[in-house]
Write a protein that holds these residues in place. Structure first.
Motif, PDB file in Angstrom:
ATOM      1  N   ALA A  24      19.348 -68.993  13.072  1.00  7.85           N
ATOM      2  CA  ALA A  24      18.373 -69.959  13.571  1.00  7.85           C
ATOM      3  C   ALA A  24      17.006 -69.284  13.622  1.00  7.85           C
ATOM      4  N   VAL A  25      15.946 -70.030  13.262  1.00  5.49           N
ATOM      5  CA  VAL A  25      14.592 -69.477  13.170  1.00  5.49           C
ATOM      6  C   VAL A  25      13.607 -70.427  13.830  1.00  5.49           C
ATOM      7  N   ALA A  26      12.674 -69.874  14.606  1.00  5.87           N
ATOM      8  CA  ALA A  26      11.552 -70.629  15.171  1.00  5.87           C
ATOM      9  C   ALA A  26      10.259 -69.993  14.691  1.00  5.87           C
ATOM     10  N   SER A  27       9.317 -70.826  14.241  1.00  3.83           N
ATOM     11  CA  SER A  27       8.072 -70.322  13.670  1.00  3.83           C
ATOM     12  C   SER A  27       6.877 -70.961  14.367  1.00  3.83           C
ATOM     13  N   VAL A  28       5.845 -70.133  14.655  1.00  2.00           N
ATOM     14  CA  VAL A  28       4.631 -70.602  15.324  1.00  2.00           C
ATOM     15  C   VAL A  28       3.424 -70.147  14.516  1.00  2.00           C
ATOM     16  N   ASP A  29       2.502 -71.063  14.212  1.00  2.00           N
ATOM     17  CA  ASP A  29       1.262 -70.747  13.512  1.00  2.00           C
ATOM     18  C   ASP A  29       0.149 -70.544  14.539  1.00  2.00           C
ATOM     19  N   PHE A  30      -0.440 -69.319  14.568  1.00  2.00           N
ATOM     20  CA  PHE A  30      -1.535 -69.036  15.483  1.00  2.00           C
ATOM     21  C   PHE A  30      -2.854 -69.542  14.932  1.00  2.00           C
ATOM     22  N   ALA A  31      -3.003 -69.455  13.638  1.00  2.00           N
ATOM     23  CA  ALA A  31      -4.212 -69.912  12.962  1.00  2.00           C
ATOM     24  C   ALA A  31      -3.824 -70.225  11.525  1.00  2.00           C
ATOM     25  N   ASP A  32      -4.822 -70.540  10.705  1.00  2.00           N
ATOM     26  CA  ASP A  32      -4.520 -70.847   9.313  1.00  2.00           C
ATOM     27  C   ASP A  32      -3.938 -69.662   8.569  1.00  2.00           C
ATOM     28  N   GLU A  33      -4.207 -68.445   9.065  1.00  2.00           N
ATOM     29  CA  GLU A  33      -3.792 -67.261   8.333  1.00  2.00           C
ATOM     30  C   GLU A  33      -2.656 -66.482   9.004  1.00  2.00           C
ATOM     31  N   SER A  34      -2.274 -66.821  10.241  1.00  2.00           N
ATOM     32  CA  SER A  34      -1.305 -66.017  10.992  1.00  2.00           C
ATOM     33  C   SER A  34      -0.084 -66.839  11.387  1.00  2.00           C
ATOM     34  N   THR A  35       1.102 -66.221  11.244  1.00  2.00           N
ATOM     35  CA  THR A  35       2.364 -66.868  11.592  1.00  2.00           C
ATOM     36  C   THR A  35       3.273 -65.873  12.291  1.00  2.00           C
ATOM     37  N   LEU A  36       3.912 -66.317  13.377  1.00  2.00           N
ATOM     38  CA  LEU A  36       4.894 -65.508  14.092  1.00  2.00           C
ATOM     39  C   LEU A  36       6.242 -66.207  14.003  1.00  2.00           C
ATOM     40  N   GLN A  37       7.259 -65.452  13.612  1.00  2.00           N
ATOM     41  CA  GLN A  37       8.583 -66.035  13.415  1.00  2.00           C
ATOM     42  C   GLN A  37       9.626 -65.251  14.209  1.00  2.00           C
ATOM     43  N   LEU A  38      10.443 -65.971  14.978  1.00  2.00           N
ATOM     44  CA  LEU A  38      11.522 -65.377  15.748  1.00  2.00           C
ATOM     45  C   LEU A  38      12.850 -65.905  15.213  1.00  2.00           C
ATOM     46  N   LEU A  69      11.922 -60.268  14.592  1.00  2.00           N
ATOM     47  CA  LEU A  69      10.582 -60.787  14.850  1.00  2.00           C
ATOM     48  C   LEU A  69       9.689 -60.430  13.663  1.00  2.00           C
ATOM     49  N   THR A  70       8.979 -61.426  13.137  1.00  2.00           N
ATOM     50  CA  THR A  70       8.149 -61.233  11.944  1.00  2.00           C
ATOM     51  C   THR A  70       6.750 -61.787  12.189  1.00  2.00           C
ATOM     52  N   TYR A  71       5.743 -60.995  11.851  1.00  2.00           N
ATOM     53  CA  TYR A  71       4.344 -61.442  11.943  1.00  2.00           C
ATOM     54  C   TYR A  71       3.699 -61.326  10.568  1.00  2.00           C
ATOM     55  N   THR A  72       3.048 -62.407  10.140  1.00  2.00           N
ATOM     56  CA  THR A  72       2.397 -62.442   8.831  1.00  2.00           C
ATOM     57  C   THR A  72       0.956 -62.925   8.989  1.00  2.00           C
ATOM     58  N   ARG A  73       0.037 -62.194   8.383  1.00  2.00           N
ATOM     59  CA  ARG A  73      -1.362 -62.646   8.316  1.00  2.00           C
ATOM     60  C   ARG A  73      -1.827 -62.499   6.874  1.00  2.00           C
ATOM     61  N   LEU A  74      -2.227 -63.620   6.266  1.00  2.00           N
ATOM     62  CA  LEU A  74      -2.563 -63.626   4.842  1.00  2.00           C
ATOM     63  C   LEU A  74      -3.781 -64.498   4.585  1.00  2.00           C
ATOM     64  N   ASP A  75      -4.774 -63.925   3.921  1.00  2.00           N
ATOM     65  CA  ASP A  75      -5.965 -64.666   3.495  1.00  2.00           C
ATOM     66  C   ASP A  75      -5.645 -65.365   2.185  1.00  2.00           C
ATOM     67  N   ARG A  80      -5.081 -61.087   0.553  1.00  2.00           N
ATOM     68  CA  ARG A  80      -4.975 -59.843   1.305  1.00  2.00           C
ATOM     69  C   ARG A  80      -4.402 -60.148   2.685  1.00  2.00           C
ATOM     70  N   GLY A  81      -3.621 -59.203   3.225  1.00  4.36           N
ATOM     71  CA  GLY A  81      -3.058 -59.436   4.545  1.00  4.36           C
ATOM     72  C   GLY A  81      -2.039 -58.382   4.915  1.00  4.36           C
ATOM     73  N   ILE A  82      -1.338 -58.617   6.024  1.00  2.00           N
ATOM     74  CA  ILE A  82      -0.332 -57.683   6.503  1.00  2.00           C
ATOM     75  C   ILE A  82       0.970 -58.431   6.799  1.00  2.00           C
ATOM     76  N   PHE A  83       2.068 -57.684   6.761  1.00  4.70           N
ATOM     77  CA  PHE A  83       3.397 -58.224   7.036  1.00  4.70           C
ATOM     78  C   PHE A  83       4.124 -57.209   7.915  1.00  4.70           C
ATOM     79  N   LEU A  84       4.493 -57.617   9.137  1.00 10.38           N
ATOM     80  CA  LEU A  84       5.189 -56.746  10.084  1.00 10.38           C
ATOM     81  C   LEU A  84       6.521 -57.381  10.463  1.00 10.38           C
ATOM     82  N   GLN A  85       7.576 -56.573  10.469  1.00  6.41           N
ATOM     83  CA  GLN A  85       8.891 -57.123  10.787  1.00  6.41           C
ATOM     84  C   GLN A  85       9.741 -56.082  11.504  1.00  6.41           C
ATOM     85  N   GLY A  86      10.461 -56.516  12.532  1.00  4.29           N
ATOM     86  CA  GLY A  86      11.388 -55.655  13.258  1.00  4.29           C
ATOM     87  C   GLY A  86      12.686 -56.396  13.515  1.00  4.29           C
TER      88      GLY A  86
END
Length: 210
Positions: A24-38, A69-75, A80-86
């Motif tokens: 099961a996955v829940a996703s939240v958009d902080f802005a047009d470029e950032s997404t947090l996924q649990l 937990l996954t965080y994505t920020r992409l222009d 260009r952007g970053i991808f963090l996952q744990g």
């Protein structure tokens, strides 16, 4: 081929012999470029029994639960952007084995031994996308052995990725493995080594290039 074996005398699998994986996955958009996924997952696997007669059934539990937990920020304009996952994983399993007490063929002194093992592990990944075509990243894992939580291993690596097109990706990496468990002729040992890895990914059909 019969109810219990196929033509090569192998046991015929039924529904209880297959693993089941739930996620099961829940996703939240902080802005047009950032997404947090649990995300959360659970794997239920068949029992693990050795040395038993076909008519002797034993119910043993074996499962793996995970939380990531996954965080994505992409222009979108420059790509260009970053991808963090744990990710954190925990496994719990029962081992069943028939002990003949040193007298093979004599069933009177046989005993069925059940032991439980619980282990956990962690994995982390960080990747920087420098442009539409290139990305650079590091990742690492640390985990306890499934059979013995007193033993553990870890690995650490770096990689570079070339996005040749929307459907082709080539990744080159180098990885250090420490205390990796290996078994040869029934004897388990641990070893350290460095590996070079090459991965080519192809995507077919309609897709969205991330």
């Amino acid at each position: 081929h019969g109810e219990d074996e196929d033509e090569e005398e192998r046991p015929v699998r039924d529904f209880d012999d297959f693993s089941i994986n739930l996620r099961a996955v829940a996703s939240v958009d902080f802005a047009d470029e950032s997404t947090l996924q649990l995300g959360g997952s659970y794997l239920l696997a068949p029992e693990n029994v050795f040395g038993l007669d076909e008519d002797d059934e034993r119910e043993l539990d074996r499962g793996v639960a995970g939380l990531d937990l996954t965080y994505t920020r992409l222009d979108e304009s420059t790509r260009r952007g970053i991808f963090l996952q744990g990710e954190w994983l925990i496994g719990d399993r029962d081992f069943g084995e028939l002990d003949d007490n040193g007298t093979p063929g004599d069933d009177l002194d046989d005993s069925f031994l059940v032991t439980n093992a619980r282990s956990q592990g962690y994995h982390a990944l960080a990747e920087w996308r420098a442009s539409r075509d290139w990305a650079f990243g590091v990742s690492g894992s640390s985990y306890e052995h499934a059979e013995d939580s007193d033993e553990d291993s870890w690995d650490l690596g770096a990689h570079v990725t070339w996005n040749a097109s929307e459907s082709h990706q080539l990744r080159l990496g180098i990885r250090k493995y420490a205390d990796l468990a290996q078994e040869e002729e029934g004897v388990e040992t641990t070893s350290d080594f460095v590996a070079v890895q090459l991965q080519w990914t192809m995507v077919f059909g309609r897709h969205v290039h991330g």
